[in-house]
Design a protein around this motif. Sequence first.
Motif, PDB file in Angstrom:
ATOM      1  N   VAL A 243       0.837  -1.205   0.000  1.00 54.50           N
ATOM      2  CA  VAL A 243       0.000   0.000   0.000  1.00 54.50           C
ATOM      3  C   VAL A 243       0.871   1.253   0.000  1.00 54.50           C
ATOM      4  O   VAL A 243       0.617   2.207  -0.761  1.00 54.50           O
ATOM      5  N   GLU A 244       1.914   1.263   0.809  1.00 52.98           N
ATOM      6  CA  GLU A 244       2.783   2.437   0.846  1.00 52.98           C
ATOM      7  C   GLU A 244       3.547   2.616  -0.464  1.00 52.98           C
ATOM      8  O   GLU A 244       3.832   3.754  -0.875  1.00 52.98           O
TER       9      GLU A 244
ATOM     10  N   ALA B  61       2.377   1.908  -3.439  1.00 52.76           N
ATOM     11  CA  ALA B  61       1.413   2.529  -4.356  1.00 52.76           C
ATOM     12  C   ALA B  61       1.220   4.006  -4.027  1.00 52.76           C
ATOM     13  O   ALA B  61       1.155   4.857  -4.930  1.00 52.76           O
ATOM     14  N   HIS B  62       1.146   4.318  -2.739  1.00 58.79           N
ATOM     15  CA  HIS B  62       0.930   5.708  -2.332  1.00 58.79           C
ATOM     16  C   HIS B  62       2.129   6.595  -2.674  1.00 58.79           C
ATOM     17  O   HIS B  62       1.970   7.812  -2.840  1.00 58.79           O
ATOM     18  N   THR B  63       3.307   6.004  -2.761  1.00 57.56           N
ATOM     19  CA  THR B  63       4.489   6.796  -3.099  1.00 57.56           C
ATOM     20  C   THR B  63       4.333   7.465  -4.455  1.00 57.56           C
ATOM     21  O   THR B  63       4.738   8.619  -4.655  1.00 57.56           O
TER      22      THR B  63
ATOM     23  N   THR C  48       1.455   8.247  -5.900  1.00 65.09           N
ATOM     24  CA  THR C  48       0.362   9.214  -5.909  1.00 65.09           C
ATOM     25  C   THR C  48       0.638  10.404  -4.988  1.00 65.09           C
ATOM     26  O   THR C  48       0.226  11.529  -5.282  1.00 65.09           O
ATOM     27  N   HIS C  49       1.343  10.156  -3.879  1.00 68.89           N
ATOM     28  CA  HIS C  49       1.613  11.221  -2.920  1.00 68.89           C
ATOM     29  C   HIS C  49       2.945  11.917  -3.190  1.00 68.89           C
ATOM     30  O   HIS C  49       3.154  13.048  -2.759  1.00 68.89           O
TER      31      HIS C  49
ATOM     32  N   PRO D  32       7.490   8.582   0.273  1.00 65.98           N
ATOM     33  CA  PRO D  32       7.204   7.297   0.924  1.00 65.98           C
ATOM     34  C   PRO D  32       6.655   7.481   2.332  1.00 65.98           C
ATOM     35  O   PRO D  32       6.962   8.466   3.012  1.00 65.98           O
ATOM     36  N   GLY D  33       5.846   6.505   2.764  1.00 65.27           N
ATOM     37  CA  GLY D  33       5.392   6.477   4.151  1.00 65.27           C
ATOM     38  C   GLY D  33       6.524   6.058   5.074  1.00 65.27           C
ATOM     39  O   GLY D  33       7.632   5.744   4.636  1.00 65.27           O
TER      40      GLY D  33
ATOM     41  N   SER E 213       7.890  -2.230  -8.718  1.00 63.31           N
ATOM     42  CA  SER E 213       7.402  -0.965  -8.167  1.00 63.31           C
ATOM     43  C   SER E 213       8.244  -0.508  -6.985  1.00 63.31           C
ATOM     44  O   SER E 213       8.481   0.698  -6.804  1.00 63.31           O
TER      45      SER E 213
ATOM     46  N   ALA F  60      10.113   3.046  -7.015  1.00 62.01           N
ATOM     47  CA  ALA F  60       9.898   4.050  -5.972  1.00 62.01           C
ATOM     48  C   ALA F  60      11.208   4.412  -5.285  1.00 62.01           C
ATOM     49  O   ALA F  60      11.463   5.576  -4.962  1.00 62.01           O
TER      50      ALA F  60
END
Length: 210
Positions: free
Chosen positions: A45-46, A48-50, A52-53, A56-57, A98, A102
């Motif tokens: 999930v993190e 994928a969010h990298t 879009t955001h 990184p989380g 991915s 990232a």
Amino acid sequence: MKLVVVSAGLSVPSSTRLLGDRLAAAATGQAPADVQVIELRDLAVEIAHTFTHGFPGRALSDAFDAVSGADGLIVVTPVVPEARLDDVSASYSGLFKSFFDALGVTDPDVLAGKPVLIAATGGTARHSLVLDHALRPLFSYLRAVVVPTGVYAASEDWGAEGLDGRIERAAGELAALVSGLSTVRPQPRRDSFEEVTPFEERLAALRPAG
């Protein structure tokens, strides 16, 4: 030395993780090392969010720091067959790719010069070319130093003769490469202060005795 295992296995238990563990154990058997394992399924999930955001989380950032600080990497992915008529072509998993995409966005040079052992698991030996056709080019592009021996484990390889030898050979290459790089130290300059002979001493050596 510090080794980081990056495992892209999805199942529990995972043959991909098992192969990574065996490679790490073989490497530490040849050169003492601290080993950290990064399970990419826990970071999906993190990752994928990298994209879009744009950043990184916390857990993914910690994983990136571990990779950055490692002396060597062991990377293991399950094989994903490609939809081709030859039934031979395959590649790394999307999660695996991915993660390194990232990582590259965060620090494009993080793998430059870093020793990497590539490995993969799959259901059939026909996909063993994934090591040279997909994994090796990926890490060469990232400017990592890929050890000569990659390890592919098909379903029939577990418990069969040959896998242990490939694991030991690849792990030995990684351990030797990491140990060799860690012992390289800059040589002192020949004109360093400690090596300069005072002028008076050189002049005295030229004078005749007595």
